[in-house]
Design a protein around this motif. Structure first.
Motif, short mmCIF file in Angstrom:
data_model
loop_
_atom_site.label_atom_id
_atom_site.label_comp_id
_atom_site.label_asym_id
_atom_site.label_seq_id
_atom_site.Cartn_x
_atom_site.Cartn_y
_atom_site.Cartn_z
N THR A 172 -7.99 7.36 3.48
CA THR A 172 -7.53 5.99 3.75
C THR A 172 -8.15 5.47 5.04
O THR A 172 -8.53 4.29 5.12
CB THR A 172 -5.99 5.96 3.87
OG1 THR A 172 -5.42 6.38 2.62
CG2 THR A 172 -5.50 4.57 4.20
N PHE A 223 0.83 -1.20 0.00
CA PHE A 223 0.00 0.00 0.00
C PHE A 223 0.87 1.26 0.00
O PHE A 223 0.49 2.28 -0.59
CB PHE A 223 -0.93 0.00 1.21
CG PHE A 223 -1.88 -1.15 1.24
CD1 PHE A 223 -2.34 -1.72 0.07
CD2 PHE A 223 -2.32 -1.69 2.45
CE1 PHE A 223 -3.23 -2.79 0.09
CE2 PHE A 223 -3.19 -2.75 2.49
CZ PHE A 223 -3.65 -3.31 1.30
N GLN A 224 2.02 1.20 0.64
CA GLN A 224 2.94 2.33 0.61
C GLN A 224 3.47 2.56 -0.80
O GLN A 224 3.57 3.71 -1.26
CB GLN A 224 4.10 2.10 1.58
CG GLN A 224 5.07 3.28 1.67
CD GLN A 224 6.27 2.96 2.55
OE1 GLN A 224 6.74 1.83 2.58
NE2 GLN A 224 6.76 3.96 3.28
N SER A 270 -11.34 6.45 -7.21
CA SER A 270 -10.09 5.72 -6.99
C SER A 270 -9.90 5.38 -5.52
O SER A 270 -9.34 4.33 -5.17
CB SER A 270 -8.91 6.55 -7.49
OG SER A 270 -8.83 7.79 -6.80
N ALA A 271 -10.36 6.28 -4.65
CA ALA A 271 -10.26 5.99 -3.21
C ALA A 271 -11.26 4.91 -2.80
O ALA A 271 -10.99 4.11 -1.91
CB ALA A 271 -10.52 7.26 -2.41
N TRP A 326 -0.82 4.88 -0.94
CA TRP A 326 -2.00 4.98 -0.09
C TRP A 326 -1.64 5.30 1.35
O TRP A 326 -2.44 5.95 2.05
CB TRP A 326 -2.79 3.68 -0.14
CG TRP A 326 -3.41 3.39 -1.48
CD1 TRP A 326 -3.35 4.18 -2.59
CD2 TRP A 326 -4.19 2.25 -1.83
NE1 TRP A 326 -4.03 3.60 -3.63
CE2 TRP A 326 -4.57 2.40 -3.19
CE3 TRP A 326 -4.60 1.10 -1.15
CZ2 TRP A 326 -5.33 1.45 -3.86
CZ3 TRP A 326 -5.36 0.17 -1.81
CH2 TRP A 326 -5.73 0.33 -3.15
N ARG A 353 -10.20 1.29 -2.72
CA ARG A 353 -9.38 0.81 -1.60
C ARG A 353 -10.18 -0.09 -0.65
O ARG A 353 -9.61 -0.93 0.04
CB ARG A 353 -8.80 1.99 -0.83
CG ARG A 353 -7.98 2.94 -1.66
CD ARG A 353 -7.44 4.10 -0.84
NE ARG A 353 -6.85 5.13 -1.69
CZ ARG A 353 -6.25 6.22 -1.26
NH1 ARG A 353 -6.15 6.42 0.04
NH2 ARG A 353 -5.75 7.11 -2.11
#
Length: 404
Positions: free
Chosen positions: A355, A99-100, A292-293, A104, A296
């Motif tokens: 996030t 995720f990094q 896009s978020a 994110w 997640r």
């Protein structure tokens, strides 16, 4: 007197009442009340109608909304739970690193700790409904959830405390705090064995003094205050207070209603405030406005299933495929700790509000989906009841007529 309003707390209390009533009137929903409490908080909070914000009274009460049970942390179950947590933490760090790389998150370890916890308070009802609390699978699930929650809280206080000191200094502080807690536990345990004190407690426990409840509340507030004074997270103090009460209060023969009284305070007042306040704090604006978020959410849900579900394979031989799958689903059910750590992460600037909202939404979905699937698997794994043997025919003795 400071200008303190109780209007927000009034609305929070109303939501806390309506949530279980909704579940009671619509049992087919099969939704835990805590999910409705969080959804209710979202609706009345800034992301919804904007009626309520978390002010001082709500924030203080929400501090005491988590628990842990240490009675299950022993023997082989403890070894399994610790090994499973370590495996999950490694998998979680790998997920956090991914995720990094995607941009994110900025702290893989924070995500690893977030994904490694389990919702103990939500696992217990599922196991009770399936009649599996005292089975091998049930005891394994409860031990794993207890270790995961407690260890995650310790790691959170160690690496992401709001005190801002170095990790080495936090280790020293955490050790000193643990030593103080241990000394307190020994003192309380020794006092509990005093015959004279025991007689006084029995005499006062069911009067208006409610002395045992008052002592438990004293420990809770004292450890929470000490944790804050030591620069640790307040929830660590609340967890340890519950652990001390559980360790000391092993024999409840003389006070069988004590646990019920604590449950009434916790589940009837403090825990609902925690969940409703968590929904109020949840920022869904950025999540809903960014497709896009929004992507997640299923990714984080899958990460939860992998990080906490894969360690269940350690017990495949002992539990069997179906029970192991159910165990993995139960271990992947997580919400309260996700809510807590995302709030801390946003406050420290370690994760963005978007996030954080995606992680909490993933936790909500895990609570909605995983326990229902696990419950179905556990019920199907129960052995079919043996057919009842036909009752033997009862012959009535022939009575001889009485001669008059």
């Amino acid at each position: 007197m400071p200008d303190v309003s109780f209007t927000n707390l009034l609305i929070v209390a109303a939501v806390a009442v309506l949530a279980p009533l909704t579940v009671g009137f619509a049992p087919r929903l099969r939704i835990p009340a805590v999910v409705l409490e969080i959804i209710g908080g979202i609706i009345i909070g800034p992301s919804g109608l904007g009626w309520v914000h978390v002010d001082l009274p709500v924030a203080i009460l929400a501090l005491f909304g988590l628990e842990i049970d240490v009675h299950r942390l022993r023997g082989r179950l403890l070894c399994y739970a610790v090994l499973g947590y370590l495996v999950g933490l490694i998998l979680g760090y790998g997920a956090g690193a991914s995720f990094q790389a995607a941009g994110w998150v900025s702290q893989p370890l924070l995500i690893a700790i977030t994904l490694s916890a389990t919702a103990l308070g939500l696992v217990v009802p599922v196991l009770k409904d399936a009649g599996q609390v005292h089975s091998q699978v049930g005891q394994t699930a409860l031990a794993a959830a207890s270790v995961a929650d407690f260890t995650a809280i310790v790691l959170l206080s160690l690496f992401f405390s709001s005190s801002g000191s170095s990790t080495g200094a936090k280790v020293v502080v955490l050790g000193a705090f643990a030593g103080l807690v241990a000394v307190t536990g020994l003192v309380v345990s020794g006092a509990a064995r005093s015959m004279r004190l025991g007689q006084v407690l029995v005499r006062l426990q069911d009067t208006t003094a409610e002395i045992r409840v008052r002592c438990a509340v004293l420990l809770l507030v004292a450890f929470t205050a000490l944790a804050a004074r030591f620069g640790l997270e307040s929830i660590l103090g609340a967890f340890l207070a519950g652990a001390i009460v559980g360790l000391v209060d092993r024999d409840s023969a003389s006070h069988p209603t004590f646990r019920a009284k604590l449950d009434a305070i916790g589940y009837g007042f403090l825990v609902p405030v925690f969940f409703v306040a968590s929904g109020i704090r949840l920022d869904l604006t950025g999540l809903l406005h960014s497709p896009s978020a929004l992507v997640r959410v299923p990714v984080f849900l899958l990460a939860l299933l992998v990080v906490r579900g894969v360690p269940a394979l350690l017990g495949l031989r002992a539990n069997g495929p179906r029970s192991t799958l159910a165990l993995g689903l139960l271990q992947a059910t997580s919400l309260p700790f996700i809510v807590t750590i995302t709030q801390i992460g946003v406050a420290l600037g370690k994760i963005t509000p978007v996030t954080a909202a995606a992680l909490v939404c993933a936790g909500l979905l895990s609570v909605l989906i995983f326990p229902l699937l696990a419950l179905g698997l556990l019920r199907r794994s129960e052995p079919a009841p043996a057919p009842a043997a036909p009752a033997p025919a009862v012959t009535q003795p022939v009575q001889e007529p009485h001669l008059m």
